[in-house]
Design an enzyme around this catalytic site. Sequence first.
Site, short mmCIF file in Angstrom:
data_model
loop_
_atom_site.label_atom_id
_atom_site.label_comp_id
_atom_site.label_asym_id
_atom_site.label_seq_id
_atom_site.Cartn_x
_atom_site.Cartn_y
_atom_site.Cartn_z
N ASP A 45 3.11 0.68 -0.80
CA ASP A 45 2.61 -0.67 -0.50
C ASP A 45 3.32 -1.65 -1.46
O ASP A 45 3.17 -1.55 -2.67
CB ASP A 45 1.09 -0.70 -0.72
CG ASP A 45 0.49 -2.07 -0.41
OD1 ASP A 45 1.25 -3.00 -0.06
OD2 ASP A 45 -0.74 -2.21 -0.53
N ASP A 140 4.71 -4.17 5.00
CA ASP A 140 5.01 -3.71 3.63
C ASP A 140 4.31 -2.41 3.25
O ASP A 140 4.28 -2.06 2.09
CB ASP A 140 4.63 -4.81 2.62
CG ASP A 140 3.15 -4.86 2.33
OD1 ASP A 140 2.35 -4.58 3.25
OD2 ASP A 140 2.79 -5.15 1.18
N GLU A 141 3.75 -1.73 4.23
CA GLU A 141 2.94 -0.56 3.90
C GLU A 141 3.24 0.59 4.85
O GLU A 141 3.38 0.37 6.05
CB GLU A 141 1.48 -0.95 4.15
CG GLU A 141 0.55 -0.72 3.02
CD GLU A 141 -0.86 -1.10 3.44
OE1 GLU A 141 -1.68 -0.19 3.57
OE2 GLU A 141 -1.13 -2.28 3.67
#
Length: 390
Positions: A45, A140-141
Amino acid sequence: MLFSLCLSILAEILENRLLLIAEPLVDPMLSLRASRSQRKIIHCDADCFFAAVETRDDPLLLGRPMAVGGEPERRGVVATCNYEARRYGIHSAMSSAKAKQLCPELVLLPPRFDVYKQASQQMREIFFEYADLIEPLSLDEAFLDVSQSIQCQGSATRMAEEIRQKIEERVGITVSAGVAPNKFLAKVCSDWHKPNGLTVLPPAQVDVFVQALPVNCIFGVGKVTAAKLKRLGIETCGDLRRYTVFDLLTVFGSFGQRLYDLSRGIDNRPVVSSHRRKSLSVEHTYPKDMAAVEQCLQQLPSLLIDLNTRLQKIEVEYRIAKQFVKVKFSNFQTTTMECVSHSTDMRVFLDLMQQACRRSEKSVRLLGLGVRFVDRKAVKNLRQLHLFEQ
Ligand code: TTP
Ligand code: MG
């Protein structure tokens, strides 16, 4: 070949070392097989993603409280902010006006989605250097199942270290990561030493770690459920374990099973590469609250154009099961209404919107339109049922 296989087995044994030591070895081969079947999941993350990308592109922002979001004058909200800004109490989804109030020197930048998408793509390419099974959760993860990966002699810890390092070098942002035997724990771990941290949870430490974990770390336990649990004297996963699965099913319905499993660190959900979306929607916050229902209804045509445009961009195999509307009133209370439908029928949206707007006397600040899709599994079951009937 044999040497590298031995190395990879050795690395795996080391990673699961506490499991092997903690449990009495009745049959060493059985234990070795058990440890080999243990999954290794990495959750990555990025730290304050949008803000980090902006700071990368403008180093003058370094050390200054900054956020990415909409303009306060247009009733925008904060998408994210850096850790300096978080010290002022600013967070995602807070109105930009409130954020400016809390920190007048806050630098507020408009989002640049194309740049974030590019950074996300670069991150994904690095993930693919270590795993085939990658499940992105957002830009983003992502979860990576590295159980079968032979990189770094099979050490998930070293893979996570390398991934973080490569992202910092090639993308110019930092990422926090968690390494654990399942998705639930890997995600909790990636948050444990944020920002720019790596947390590894070996199988033998799962039990002790989860026991002390606050219940709100369990996905699905929001404020309401946490309060309900607190009234029952349950604040940690250890407290939850005092209850039988039947107790939890009685109080929480099917969610009780999840509470029972996760409070013991059990999560067998696989990492799935292609994540199917369940719904698609568009929404808009208006510069001025709208008092009249008619005024709200006038906004529908342009929202519907946006929705149809977005629908055209996704795969054709998605079939619409429901239409829904969302209305946020001036006091931030939100309501939704939905009905069964197989298209984006304007008359249906009009009808739903009329009903939703009438649920409050307050004026309206946000309107949304959306569709929910048919669950592919349900379609398959239905087809099987038809076949069976035939
Ligand atoms: P997150 O990973 O939730 O947040 P973050 O990366 O900014 O911060 P953290 O260090 O806590 O991980 O979300 C990723 C990006 O998604 C975030 O940078 C901006 C965007 N986002 C929104 O646009 N709106 C939101 O409400 C949230 C939570 C995120
Ligand atoms: Mg993030």
